[in-house]
Scaffold this active site. Structure first.
Site, PDB file in Angstrom:
ATOM      1  N   PHE A 127      -3.468  14.326  19.816  1.00  0.00           N
ATOM      2  CA  PHE A 127      -2.441  14.426  19.383  1.00  0.00           C
ATOM      3  C   PHE A 127      -1.861  16.175  19.787  1.00  0.00           C
ATOM      4  CE2 PHE A 127       1.612  13.763  17.248  1.00  0.00           C
ATOM      5  CZ  PHE A 127       2.396  13.027  17.403  1.00  0.00           C
ATOM      6  N   ASP A 196      -8.255  12.484  12.283  1.00  0.00           N
ATOM      7  CA  ASP A 196      -6.646  11.638  12.472  1.00  0.00           C
ATOM      8  C   ASP A 196      -7.045  10.550  11.976  1.00  0.00           C
ATOM      9  OD1 ASP A 196      -3.957  12.050  12.210  1.00  0.00           O
ATOM     10  OD2 ASP A 196      -3.877  13.415  13.091  1.00  0.00           O
ATOM     11  N   TYR A 221       4.202   6.935   8.097  1.00  0.00           N
ATOM     12  CA  TYR A 221       5.253   5.851   8.567  1.00  0.00           C
ATOM     13  C   TYR A 221       5.298   5.327   9.776  1.00  0.00           C
ATOM     14  CZ  TYR A 221       5.310  10.502  11.635  1.00  0.00           C
ATOM     15  OH  TYR A 221       4.648  11.435  12.726  1.00  0.00           O
ATOM     16  N   LYS A 222       3.746   5.062  10.129  1.00  0.00           N
ATOM     17  CA  LYS A 222       3.457   4.394  11.345  1.00  0.00           C
ATOM     18  C   LYS A 222       2.492   3.170  10.380  1.00  0.00           C
ATOM     19  CE  LYS A 222       2.609   7.734  14.589  1.00  0.00           C
ATOM     20  NZ  LYS A 222       1.765   9.493  14.427  1.00  0.00           N
ATOM     21  N   ARG A 368       3.791   2.131  26.491  1.00  0.00           N
ATOM     22  CA  ARG A 368       2.721   2.297  24.810  1.00  0.00           C
ATOM     23  C   ARG A 368       3.775   0.784  24.271  1.00  0.00           C
ATOM     24  NH1 ARG A 368       2.142   6.457  20.439  1.00  0.00           N
ATOM     25  NH2 ARG A 368       4.219   6.057  20.272  1.00  0.00           N
TER      26      ARG A 368
END
Ligand SMILES: *Cc1c(COP(=O)(O)O)cnc(C)c1O
Length: 409
Positions: A127, A196, A221-222, A368
């Site tokens: 990421f 992570d 927030y995911k 995705r």
């Protein structure tokens, strides 16, 4: 397939939890891996915090509503989701900022052990923020970035490596790293490990202490449904608490913030990861999301996530659709998503969004689709697969408006 989907939904023990989320009509939301949905309890909780705790009780709420310990309280609720003890996790800042603090802390721990190691080892295609934060430390002369392809990470580990920094579930492909094996390999080489967990936490079981992980960060927030820009979290294994030092030595990480001393004295353990004042409104929303995910339980979520994505593939196959799957076909080897390579992935994702099927696009050619198990139904899988089949069969994605890139993809 719709009939089979409805049977699966009828037998799904997690089905009642869908109602605990406020889902918009006419939307099949396959992007909970990027921004989780709104829990129904969040608006009322926020209204209470705003009107009562802030509006009426004002500054007294730091004590009376215990705002001051929200970072520890939420951290303690995240801890069981990631195989940690409550006092090893704290909710604060963004993932990016927590990466900065923990990479710095790892370098400091190595130095305390008399090791002159500066290399932070990661993989190309990790990421972006993970790689950028290493670069920031490199620009200050504090770290040296080394990238090795995921197959050869163990070989790239030598006596210069201070820290191995990896994302457990890859954001593009969903591919999982073997956390236990890589942590062992890093330790054998004298390196520390920072995981992570942004695409794992809340979707699949993680066992940080079982793997003897050193450090970790994760996203609010995911899959934790904390709201846009929700605070993130950080983990430091208890055995490292005495050696923990980080450079963002703000007053909230002080052992006694309200002693107003001129000199910094870090709080013990993960409390020293705090920097400035916590965003209480955002914290309050995050707490609701975390509590809901903890209530459902990560083992059940994982089982459903695997069942959903496998059923989605079955629905594609039933239409004779052969898409280029870049995620591992074995659900045990991937996070809660399926990614497909397609030269027109962006236009495809836009055409799907126009039909109410919200997934996303990742540069340059990845469509995705995330399967947040807390609120999706098998029926959504059948419908989303049907829409995808229709978009491809009709060539509807070729409409010019679907080629226009927005600022956020
Ligand atoms: C989403 C995500 C982040 C988010 O970082 P923020 O600084 O909180 O925006 C970081 N790392 C990974 C792997 C992610 O997927």
């Amino acid at each position: 397939m719709l009939e089979k989907a409805r049977e699966l939904d009828a037998a799904d023990s997690l089905a009642p939890f869908r109602d605990r989320f406020d889902l918009p009509e006419g939307v099949i939301y396959l992007d909970g891996n990027s921004l989780g949905c709104l829990p129904r309890a969040t608006p009322a909780r926020l209204a209470e915090v705003v009107a009562q705790e802030w509006g009426k009780n004002l500054i007294r709420s730091w004590n009376s509503a215990d705002w001051i310990s929200l970072p520890q309280r939420i951290g303690g609720k995240i801890a069981p989701l990631v195989g940690a003890q409550a006092h090893e996790v704290i909710a604060c800042d963004s993932v990016s900022v927590n990466l900065f603090k923990l990479i710095s802390a790892a370098l400091a721990m190595q130095a305390q052990n008399g090791k002159r190691r500066k290399v932070i080892l990661s993989e190309p295609g990790n990421f972006p923020t993970d790689l950028y934060m290493i670069e920031g430390l490199e620009a200050q002369g504090l770290a040296e970035r080394r990238l090795a392809p995921r197959e050869s990470i163990a070989d790239a580990m030598d006596e210069d490596v201070a820290l191995l920094l990896l994302t457990h579930a890859h954001y593009k492909t969903g591919e999982l790293f073997d956390m236990a094996a890589l942590t062992r390999a890093a330790h054998a080489a004298g390196a520390l490990v920072l995981w992570d967990l942004s695409h794992s936490c809340g979707a699949l079981p993680v066992d940080l202490n079982g793997c003897e992980a050193d450090l970790a960060v994760g996203c609010g927030y995911k899959y934790l449904n904390g709201g846009p820009g929700a605070p993130a979290f950080a983990f430091v294994a208890e055995r490292h608490h005495d050696a923990l030092q980080q450079p963002l030595s703000g007053w909230m990480g002080h052992a006694a913030p309200f002693a107003f001393s001129d000199d910094y004295q870090p709080a013990p353990g993960v409390d020293s990861l705090l920097c400035g004042t916590a965003p209480i409104l955002a914290m309050a929303a995050l707490e609701v999301g975390v509590e809901l995910i903890a209530e459902i339980g990560v083992a059940r979520l994982h089982a459903k996530s695997q069942a959903l994505s496998e059923f989605f593939r079955e629905c594609l196959a039933a239409q004779g659709l052969e898409l280029d799957l870049v995620s591992p076909p074995d659900p045990a080897k991937r996070g809660s998503q399926l990614s497909f390579r397609h030269p027109q992935a962006y236009a495809l994702s836009q055409a799907l969004i126009a039909r109410g099927v919200i997934g996303d696009f990742r540069d340059p050619d990845i469509l995705r689709l995330g399967f947040a198990p807390a609120y999706l139904r098998f029926e959504d899988m059948a419908e989303a697969a049907r829409h995808l089949g229709e978009v491809l069969a009709t060539g509807e994605w070729q409409r010019p408006e679907f080629a226009q890139r927005a600022a956020v993809t």
